[in-house]
Motif scaffolding. Structure first.
Motif, PDB file in Angstrom:
ATOM      1  N   ALA A  73      69.555   0.344  -9.687  1.00 41.70           N
ATOM      2  CA  ALA A  73      69.405   0.218 -11.137  1.00 41.70           C
ATOM      3  C   ALA A  73      69.752   1.551 -11.801  1.00 41.70           C
ATOM      4  O   ALA A  73      69.554   2.626 -11.236  1.00 41.70           O
ATOM      5  CB  ALA A  73      67.989  -0.202 -11.484  1.00 41.70           C
ATOM      6  N   SER A  74      70.274   1.475 -13.002  1.00 45.06           N
ATOM      7  CA  SER A  74      70.681   2.666 -13.733  1.00 45.06           C
ATOM      8  C   SER A  74      69.661   2.995 -14.815  1.00 45.06           C
ATOM      9  O   SER A  74      69.426   2.196 -15.720  1.00 45.06           O
ATOM     10  CB  SER A  74      72.060   2.442 -14.375  1.00 45.06           C
ATOM     11  OG  SER A  74      72.432   3.542 -15.165  1.00 45.06           O
TER      12      SER A  74
ATOM     13  N   GLN B 224      58.993  -3.200 -11.968  1.00 43.00           N
ATOM     14  CA  GLN B 224      59.214  -2.634 -13.287  1.00 43.00           C
ATOM     15  C   GLN B 224      58.927  -1.136 -13.192  1.00 43.00           C
ATOM     16  O   GLN B 224      58.233  -0.700 -12.278  1.00 43.00           O
ATOM     17  CB  GLN B 224      58.305  -3.274 -14.335  1.00 43.00           C
ATOM     18  CG  GLN B 224      56.827  -3.106 -14.057  1.00 43.00           C
ATOM     19  CD  GLN B 224      55.976  -3.689 -15.156  1.00 43.00           C
ATOM     20  OE1 GLN B 224      56.134  -3.360 -16.324  1.00 43.00           O
ATOM     21  NE2 GLN B 224      55.062  -4.585 -14.781  1.00 43.00           N
ATOM     22  N   TRP B 225      59.470  -0.356 -14.107  1.00 41.74           N
ATOM     23  CA  TRP B 225      59.218   1.079 -14.066  1.00 41.74           C
ATOM     24  C   TRP B 225      58.404   1.505 -15.274  1.00 41.74           C
ATOM     25  O   TRP B 225      58.457   0.881 -16.331  1.00 41.74           O
ATOM     26  CB  TRP B 225      60.512   1.887 -13.967  1.00 41.74           C
ATOM     27  CG  TRP B 225      61.466   1.749 -15.135  1.00 41.74           C
ATOM     28  CD1 TRP B 225      62.508   0.882 -15.241  1.00 41.74           C
ATOM     29  CD2 TRP B 225      61.458   2.531 -16.335  1.00 41.74           C
ATOM     30  NE1 TRP B 225      63.155   1.053 -16.436  1.00 41.74           N
ATOM     31  CE2 TRP B 225      62.542   2.064 -17.132  1.00 41.74           C
ATOM     32  CE3 TRP B 225      60.662   3.561 -16.825  1.00 41.74           C
ATOM     33  CZ2 TRP B 225      62.833   2.602 -18.394  1.00 41.74           C
ATOM     34  CZ3 TRP B 225      60.948   4.099 -18.077  1.00 41.74           C
ATOM     35  CH2 TRP B 225      62.025   3.617 -18.841  1.00 41.74           C
TER      36      TRP B 225
ATOM     37  N   MET C  79      63.408  -4.733  -2.495  1.00 39.67           N
ATOM     38  CA  MET C  79      63.022  -4.266  -3.823  1.00 39.67           C
ATOM     39  C   MET C  79      63.359  -2.789  -3.990  1.00 39.67           C
ATOM     40  O   MET C  79      63.811  -2.363  -5.065  1.00 39.67           O
ATOM     41  CB  MET C  79      61.534  -4.514  -4.059  1.00 39.67           C
ATOM     42  CG  MET C  79      61.110  -5.985  -3.980  1.00 39.67           C
ATOM     43  SD  MET C  79      62.123  -7.102  -4.994  1.00 39.67           S
ATOM     44  CE  MET C  79      61.718  -6.520  -6.641  1.00 39.67           C
ATOM     45  N   GLU C  80      63.150  -1.998  -2.950  1.00 38.46           N
ATOM     46  CA  GLU C  80      63.518  -0.583  -3.021  1.00 38.46           C
ATOM     47  C   GLU C  80      65.017  -0.431  -3.278  1.00 38.46           C
ATOM     48  O   GLU C  80      65.451   0.420  -4.075  1.00 38.46           O
ATOM     49  CB  GLU C  80      63.131   0.136  -1.732  1.00 38.46           C
ATOM     50  CG  GLU C  80      61.648   0.272  -1.511  1.00 38.46           C
ATOM     51  CD  GLU C  80      61.307   0.893  -0.165  1.00 38.46           C
ATOM     52  OE1 GLU C  80      60.113   1.092   0.100  1.00 38.46           O
ATOM     53  OE2 GLU C  80      62.244   1.176   0.627  1.00 38.46           O
ATOM     54  N   SER C  81      65.812  -1.267  -2.614  1.00 39.76           N
ATOM     55  CA  SER C  81      67.262  -1.216  -2.795  1.00 39.76           C
ATOM     56  C   SER C  81      67.649  -1.582  -4.227  1.00 39.76           C
ATOM     57  O   SER C  81      68.524  -0.940  -4.832  1.00 39.76           O
ATOM     58  CB  SER C  81      67.945  -2.157  -1.801  1.00 39.76           C
ATOM     59  OG  SER C  81      69.340  -2.187  -2.000  1.00 39.76           O
ATOM     60  N   CYS C  82      67.001  -2.601  -4.779  1.00 39.54           N
ATOM     61  CA  CYS C  82      67.271  -2.994  -6.175  1.00 39.54           C
ATOM     62  C   CYS C  82      66.964  -1.840  -7.120  1.00 39.54           C
ATOM     63  O   CYS C  82      67.710  -1.580  -8.072  1.00 39.54           O
ATOM     64  CB  CYS C  82      66.437  -4.212  -6.554  1.00 39.54           C
ATOM     65  SG  CYS C  82      66.968  -5.757  -5.789  1.00 39.54           S
TER      66      CYS C  82
ATOM     67  N   ALA D 271      59.140  -5.744 -20.201  1.00 40.51           N
ATOM     68  CA  ALA D 271      59.102  -4.333 -20.579  1.00 40.51           C
ATOM     69  C   ALA D 271      59.504  -3.498 -19.361  1.00 40.51           C
ATOM     70  O   ALA D 271      58.800  -3.481 -18.354  1.00 40.51           O
ATOM     71  CB  ALA D 271      57.698  -3.942 -21.053  1.00 40.51           C
ATOM     72  N   HIS D 272      60.656  -2.831 -19.444  1.00 42.08           N
ATOM     73  CA  HIS D 272      61.165  -1.983 -18.360  1.00 42.08           C
ATOM     74  C   HIS D 272      61.451  -2.787 -17.088  1.00 42.08           C
ATOM     75  O   HIS D 272      61.268  -2.284 -15.987  1.00 42.08           O
ATOM     76  CB  HIS D 272      60.205  -0.840 -18.062  1.00 42.08           C
ATOM     77  CG  HIS D 272      59.939   0.052 -19.239  1.00 42.08           C
ATOM     78  ND1 HIS D 272      60.945   0.571 -20.009  1.00 42.08           N
ATOM     79  CD2 HIS D 272      58.780   0.514 -19.770  1.00 42.08           C
ATOM     80  CE1 HIS D 272      60.426   1.321 -20.973  1.00 42.08           C
ATOM     81  NE2 HIS D 272      59.117   1.292 -20.858  1.00 42.08           N
ATOM     82  N   TRP D 273      61.875  -4.024 -17.245  1.00 43.47           N
ATOM     83  CA  TRP D 273      62.336  -4.809 -16.109  1.00 43.47           C
ATOM     84  C   TRP D 273      63.243  -5.924 -16.622  1.00 43.47           C
ATOM     85  O   TRP D 273      63.185  -6.293 -17.795  1.00 43.47           O
ATOM     86  CB  TRP D 273      61.175  -5.379 -15.289  1.00 43.47           C
ATOM     87  CG  TRP D 273      60.327  -6.412 -15.963  1.00 43.47           C
ATOM     88  CD1 TRP D 273      59.406  -6.202 -16.956  1.00 43.47           C
ATOM     89  CD2 TRP D 273      60.307  -7.814 -15.703  1.00 43.47           C
ATOM     90  NE1 TRP D 273      58.822  -7.383 -17.334  1.00 43.47           N
ATOM     91  CE2 TRP D 273      59.343  -8.392 -16.577  1.00 43.47           C
ATOM     92  CE3 TRP D 273      60.982  -8.635 -14.814  1.00 43.47           C
ATOM     93  CZ2 TRP D 273      59.053  -9.751 -16.592  1.00 43.47           C
ATOM     94  CZ3 TRP D 273      60.692 -10.002 -14.821  1.00 43.47           C
ATOM     95  CH2 TRP D 273      59.746 -10.541 -15.697  1.00 43.47           C
ATOM     96  N   ASP D 274      64.078  -6.420 -15.739  1.00 39.99           N
ATOM     97  CA  ASP D 274      65.053  -7.452 -16.078  1.00 39.99           C
ATOM     98  C   ASP D 274      64.853  -8.627 -15.126  1.00 39.99           C
ATOM     99  O   ASP D 274      65.058  -8.484 -13.915  1.00 39.99           O
ATOM    100  CB  ASP D 274      66.464  -6.894 -15.934  1.00 39.99           C
ATOM    101  CG  ASP D 274      67.551  -7.906 -16.291  1.00 39.99           C
ATOM    102  OD1 ASP D 274      67.235  -9.112 -16.396  1.00 39.99           O
ATOM    103  OD2 ASP D 274      68.713  -7.485 -16.458  1.00 39.99           O
ATOM    104  N   PRO D 275      64.423  -9.783 -15.633  1.00 38.12           N
ATOM    105  CA  PRO D 275      64.172 -10.928 -14.745  1.00 38.12           C
ATOM    106  C   PRO D 275      65.369 -11.295 -13.875  1.00 38.12           C
ATOM    107  O   PRO D 275      65.190 -11.837 -12.785  1.00 38.12           O
ATOM    108  CB  PRO D 275      63.827 -12.057 -15.725  1.00 38.12           C
ATOM    109  CG  PRO D 275      63.275 -11.360 -16.931  1.00 38.12           C
ATOM    110  CD  PRO D 275      64.065 -10.081 -17.040  1.00 38.12           C
ATOM    111  N   GLN D 276      66.564 -11.023 -14.341  1.00 33.38           N
ATOM    112  CA  GLN D 276      67.748 -11.393 -13.558  1.00 33.38           C
ATOM    113  C   GLN D 276      68.072 -10.385 -12.457  1.00 33.38           C
ATOM    114  O   GLN D 276      68.819 -10.698 -11.533  1.00 33.38           O
ATOM    115  CB  GLN D 276      68.958 -11.543 -14.483  1.00 33.38           C
ATOM    116  CG  GLN D 276      68.806 -12.636 -15.531  1.00 33.38           C
ATOM    117  CD  GLN D 276      68.481 -13.996 -14.934  1.00 33.38           C
ATOM    118  OE1 GLN D 276      69.036 -14.362 -13.900  1.00 33.38           O
ATOM    119  NE2 GLN D 276      67.590 -14.736 -15.553  1.00 33.38           N
ATOM    120  N   GLN D 277      67.525  -9.183 -12.534  1.00 32.56           N
ATOM    121  CA  GLN D 277      67.846  -8.151 -11.558  1.00 32.56           C
ATOM    122  C   GLN D 277      66.649  -7.693 -10.735  1.00 32.56           C
ATOM    123  O   GLN D 277      66.821  -7.239  -9.599  1.00 32.56           O
ATOM    124  CB  GLN D 277      68.437  -6.925 -12.266  1.00 32.56           C
ATOM    125  CG  GLN D 277      69.754  -7.176 -12.970  1.00 32.56           C
ATOM    126  CD  GLN D 277      70.296  -5.932 -13.632  1.00 32.56           C
ATOM    127  OE1 GLN D 277      69.821  -4.831 -13.403  1.00 32.56           O
ATOM    128  NE2 GLN D 277      71.289  -6.109 -14.488  1.00 32.56           N
TER     129      GLN D 277
END
Length: 326
Positions: free
Chosen positions: A125-126, A84-85, A118-121, A60-66
């Motif tokens: 993210a869009s 996750q956001w 993690m901050e950079s990821c 939910a609001h996150w992508d395991p690959q990213q």
């Protein structure tokens, strides 16, 4: 893949690599790292590979690959992070950064490299639907991890909320009596009640300062939780209206935990919360458990901390939620 040993922010550790999540074959090692990190922090909680499988099946609001980082030294996993956001009650976007690291590798500079990654990821993210709201990095850290706390503070994070993990023994003394308020009854939860119980809990937690909105994916993950045992729940009804509930679980090692305790607004200030928690203590003891536990926001607006202390719970760990604006 990422090989970060050459980057300025990465510590000089031979064989250090940061990489993405590869798939289900990573879950057993991730489980081991999370549990080693929890143990180092004095936490009584543990996670199973089955728990992670369910979590990864319902992102939910996150992508395991990213949104997942795995940290290895000479091919051995030593660290794990994900993000996750969520949106809070004001509409602000909170980017949760959860980080786990085995004790032998805690040194400050590695935590910093992981946090910055993690901050950079997150920045890359869009989320165009959230372009016009404030964004925050958020990390919850126990006091037993001083190198990470120092790293967060020197990186511009500040503590905004404090939390206690609490326990109380179930043996060697009498337990508080369960006195259900007049007009209310307990009924066993049936599958057709699960949605109403979930929604009532979400409704109640909107009162809390760090409430974050939940989604349908969150509900599905909850229903599919391995070991979910409704026989450990106590659900209070006023006729056909759900008044409140307590959701309990049993952990390995002989202790039970209250995951959620909530009372809907029309039934508050009547002793229902106390009754549900006291009933949980009796339920745990009847199952042969020796200890009961729970977690609480130290500034819970309903006065939960005081209630728990009156029922014999005592803090054994304190954590803080740290924030930094993006």
């Amino acid at each position: 893949e990422y090989a970060m040993s050459h980057k300025p922010e990465a510590p000089l550790i031979p064989g250090l690599t940061f990489r993405r999540f590869h798939g289900a074959e990573d879950l057993p090692n991730i489980t081991a790292v999370i549990n080693a990190s929890l143990t180092a922090d004095g936490s009584k909680e543990r996670i199973t590979a089955e728990d992670l499988i369910n979590l990864y099946a319902h992102p939910a609001h996150w992508d395991p690959q990213q949104d997942v980082l795995l940290v290895e030294v000479e091919g051995k996993l030593i660290g794990y992070a994900n993000t996750q956001w969520r949106q809070d009650e004001r509409g602000d976007c909170l980017h949760m950064i959860d980080l786990y690291l085995v004790a032998a590798w805690r040194r400050g500079d590695l935590e910093l490299a992981m946090q910055r990654h993690m901050e950079s990821c997150i920045r890359q993210a869009s989320t165009p639907e959230l372009d016009d709201v404030p964004h925050w990095f958020v990390s919850k850290v126990p006091e037993t991890w001083p190198t990470r706390i120092d790293m967060l503070r020197t990186s511009g994070y500040a503590p905004v909320r404090y939390y206690f993990e609490m326990q109380r023994p179930l043996l060697g003394g009498s337990l508080p009596e369960m006195l259900l308020p007049a007009g209310l009854t307990l009924r066993p939860p049936l599958p057709e009640h699960y949605r109403a119980i979930w929604e009532a809990g979400a409704e109640c937690f909107r009162d809390q300062p760090e409430y974050v909105a939940v989604s349908e994916e969150d509900y599905q993950a909850w229903v599919d939780t391995p070991g979910l045992d409704p026989s450990l729940w106590l659900v209070a009804w006023d006729g056909d209206q759900l008044a409140g509930a307590v959701i309990n679980v049993i952990h390995p090692g002989g202790w039970g935990e209250t995951d959620d305790l909530f009372v809907r607004r029309p039934w508050r200030k009547r002793g229902l919360g106390r009754a549900l928690l006291a009933g949980s203590l009796h339920l745990f003891k009847a199952r042969g458990l020796t200890t009961a536990g729970l977690g609480v926001d130290a500034e819970n607006v309903s006065g939960a901390l005081g209630l728990y202390e009156r029922l014999g719970y005592r803090p054994y760990q304190r954590s803080a939620s740290y924030r930094k604006g993006m």
